[in-house]
Design a protein around this motif. Structure first.
Motif, PDB file in Angstrom:
ATOM      1  N   ARG A 111       0.824  -1.213   0.000  1.00  0.00           N
ATOM      2  CA  ARG A 111       0.000   0.000   0.000  1.00  0.00           C
ATOM      3  C   ARG A 111       0.859   1.265   0.000  1.00  0.00           C
ATOM      4  N   LEU A 112       2.072   1.156   0.540  1.00  0.00           N
ATOM      5  CA  LEU A 112       2.947   2.325   0.602  1.00  0.00           C
ATOM      6  C   LEU A 112       3.193   2.909  -0.788  1.00  0.00           C
ATOM      7  N   ARG A 113       3.405   2.042  -1.770  1.00  0.00           N
ATOM      8  CA  ARG A 113       3.700   2.537  -3.114  1.00  0.00           C
ATOM      9  C   ARG A 113       2.470   2.604  -4.002  1.00  0.00           C
ATOM     10  N   TYR A 114       1.580   1.628  -3.878  1.00  0.00           N
ATOM     11  CA  TYR A 114       0.496   1.491  -4.853  1.00  0.00           C
ATOM     12  C   TYR A 114      -0.864   1.966  -4.339  1.00  0.00           C
ATOM     13  N   GLY A 116      -4.109   1.550  -1.361  1.00  0.00           N
ATOM     14  CA  GLY A 116      -4.930   0.428  -0.929  1.00  0.00           C
ATOM     15  C   GLY A 116      -5.855  -0.034  -2.035  1.00  0.00           C
ATOM     16  N   LEU A 117      -6.586  -1.118  -1.773  1.00  0.00           N
ATOM     17  CA  LEU A 117      -7.517  -1.620  -2.778  1.00  0.00           C
ATOM     18  C   LEU A 117      -8.534  -0.546  -3.162  1.00  0.00           C
ATOM     19  N   ARG A 118      -8.977   0.253  -2.219  1.00  0.00           N
ATOM     20  CA  ARG A 118      -9.951   1.323  -2.507  1.00  0.00           C
ATOM     21  C   ARG A 118      -9.419   2.277  -3.572  1.00  0.00           C
ATOM     22  N   ASP A 119      -8.083   2.429  -3.632  1.00  0.00           N
ATOM     23  CA  ASP A 119      -7.471   3.332  -4.607  1.00  0.00           C
ATOM     24  C   ASP A 119      -7.319   2.683  -5.972  1.00  0.00           C
ATOM     25  N   LEU A 120      -7.451   1.355  -6.034  1.00  0.00           N
ATOM     26  CA  LEU A 120      -7.260   0.617  -7.273  1.00  0.00           C
ATOM     27  C   LEU A 120      -8.580   0.196  -7.915  1.00  0.00           C
ATOM     28  N   VAL A 121      -9.681   0.411  -7.195  1.00  0.00           N
ATOM     29  CA  VAL A 121     -11.002   0.071  -7.737  1.00  0.00           C
ATOM     30  C   VAL A 121     -11.500   1.235  -8.585  1.00  0.00           C
ATOM     31  N   ILE A 122     -11.882   0.929  -9.835  1.00  0.00           N
ATOM     32  CA  ILE A 122     -12.422   1.970 -10.718  1.00  0.00           C
ATOM     33  C   ILE A 122     -13.906   1.754 -11.017  1.00  0.00           C
ATOM     34  N   GLY A 123     -14.445   0.661 -10.527  1.00  0.00           N
ATOM     35  CA  GLY A 123     -15.873   0.414 -10.687  1.00  0.00           C
ATOM     36  C   GLY A 123     -16.332  -0.657  -9.716  1.00  0.00           C
ATOM     37  N   VAL A 124     -17.574  -0.544  -9.249  1.00  0.00           N
ATOM     38  CA  VAL A 124     -18.079  -1.519  -8.289  1.00  0.00           C
ATOM     39  C   VAL A 124     -19.577  -1.679  -8.467  1.00  0.00           C
ATOM     40  N   THR A 125     -20.057  -2.898  -8.239  1.00  0.00           N
ATOM     41  CA  THR A 125     -21.484  -3.195  -8.204  1.00  0.00           C
ATOM     42  C   THR A 125     -21.843  -3.652  -6.799  1.00  0.00           C
ATOM     43  N   LEU A 126     -22.803  -2.971  -6.188  1.00  0.00           N
ATOM     44  CA  LEU A 126     -23.256  -3.309  -4.846  1.00  0.00           C
ATOM     45  C   LEU A 126     -24.693  -3.795  -4.889  1.00  0.00           C
ATOM     46  N   VAL A 127     -25.036  -4.681  -3.954  1.00  0.00           N
ATOM     47  CA  VAL A 127     -26.420  -5.090  -3.753  1.00  0.00           C
ATOM     48  C   VAL A 127     -26.814  -4.691  -2.337  1.00  0.00           C
ATOM     49  N   LEU A 128     -27.869  -3.891  -2.226  1.00  0.00           N
ATOM     50  CA  LEU A 128     -28.308  -3.403  -0.919  1.00  0.00           C
ATOM     51  C   LEU A 128     -29.175  -4.439  -0.206  1.00  0.00           C
TER      52      LEU A 128
END
Length: 387
Positions: A111-114, A116-128
């Motif tokens: 995470r120091l260089r790249y 976290g995962l939140r920073d690498l996600v460009i799209g997401v599908t959620l189900v409420l």
């Protein structure tokens, strides 16, 4: 309690729309005890069947994947194109899934260089909770349309929505070298600060009280690795630390052992602390004071430059774990750090609240919870005392 295992976002949406009662979402089960426990839910939604790659565009360096896919399986596929999803959480070795990693905010030393995962996600599908489906982002890295739902659910531990599908940006698979040296925490903190002021851009900087060693990983071309590793060794030498450039096989083994230390053992009480990097020595001292006063043993593993620390209490009686963690929470909160319980023996539960003092943003968090899950159906008890 019944268990359902949908294989697609559509199936998951239909199941949630057609059922009632409390729900806990489980995938690889590597984080089932993070935060508060969700005991006796009416429904267990198992995401392990929601697995597999949907698309992979090597030229664009993007991929879309169902959230029940393990990180290990995804990395194995991407490696054939000399690419990877640039996260290395310890829980990957135990079957952590992409959805679970996003929901837990779990990333690892890289995470120091790249980021976290939140920073690498460009799209997401959620189900409420009511079966409604929401999407944000897309398959293009510069896509900025709509709300960033991935960052919203990051760290929510399944209490806001089911993460069904994720689109991620990729990186070239790196070639790495690791420099290590034996040193205490205070010296490691000074080295970390010196590296931060340099142009070396390490991929990871870690320290362990168990090994009393600092680990510095460097990614890049052969020329960069040779130059950077020599420069890092020079920095260590300036701080009177004898260093070693690890052979590749040994480096792999050392990082694997470090990840196992982060995970801890079943009888331990383990917490993740997120703080300012400069507070590492203060928190280490607080951990040691708490362990000494209450008769428990303590280990600290620190992502020094990130300010993310893993504290492990072991030994002694149940109340010793609880009292030590209570004291540590108080000290961490004094310096503005957050503390998340990752595991503890069940006997600790009656002596230690799952969550500590709520943050100053608690009213915002409660409003978000109410908007996404108005009937409080998802993961009841996960954030006990907060919402």
């Amino acid at each position: 309690m019944s268990t359902v295992s949908p294989s697609t976002a559509v199936e998951a949406a239909d199941l949630l729309a057609d059922t009632r009662g409390s729900v806990v979402i489980l995938g690889g089960r590597t984080k089932a005890d993070w935060g508060g426990r969700v005991d006796r839910p009416d429904l267990v939604l198992d995401t392990s069947a929601m697995r597999g790659l949907i698309t992979h565009n090597p030229a664009d360096m993007t991929a879309s994947v169902r959230a029940g896919t393990t990180l290990t399986a995804l990395q194995e596929h991407l490696a054939s194109s000399n690419q990877w999803l640039a996260i290395d959480p310890a829980t990957a070795a135990r079957g952590a899934t992409i959805g679970g990693l996003l929901a837990a905010g779990d990333s690892g030393p890289a995470r120091l260089r790249y980021g976290g995962l939140r920073d690498l996600v460009i799209g997401v599908t959620l189900v409420l909770a009511d079966g409604a489906t929401g999407r944000s982002g897309g398959h293009v890295i510069k896509n900025v349309a709509g709300y960033d739902l991935a960052k919203l659910v990051n760290g929510s531990l399944g209490s806001l929505a089911l993460v069904a599908e994720v689109v991620v940006r990729l990186h070239p698979l790196p070639q790495s070298v690791t420099v290590t040296g034996a040193t205490g925490l205070e010296s490691a903190a000074r080295v970390t600060a010196a590296l931060g002021r340099s142009s070396l851009d390490p991929a990871a900087v870690e320290w362990s009280s168990h090994t009393q060693q600092i680990l510095v990983r460097l990614d890049g071309s052969p020329e960069h690795r040779a130059h950077a590793s020599a420069a890092v060794r020079s920095v260590l030498h300036e701080h009177r630390i004898d260093s070693e450039l690890l052979e590749p096989e040994r480096a792999t083994s050392v990082w694997r052992d470090h990840a196992e230390q982060v995970l801890g053992q079943p009888e331990e009480t383990v917490a993740r602390i997120c703080s300012r990097p400069s507070d590492a020595t203060y928190l280490a001292s607080a951990s040691q004071r708490a362990s000494t006063e209450h008769g428990v043993k303590v280990s600290l593993l620190s992502s020094m430059a990130l300010g993310i620390h893993t504290v492990r209490f072991r030994g002694a009686a149940t109340q010793g774990h609880a009292r030590a963690m209570t004291d540590l929470r108080k000290e961490a909160h004094r310096c503005g750090a957050s503390v998340l319980l990752r595991q503890r023996p069940r006997s600790v539960d009656e002596h230690l609240p799952a969550m500590g003092e709520p943050p100053s943003s608690i009213e915002v968090l409660r409003r978000v919870k109410s908007a996404f899950d108005p009937t409080a159906r998802l993961a009841p008890g996960r954030f006990e005392g907060w919402y």
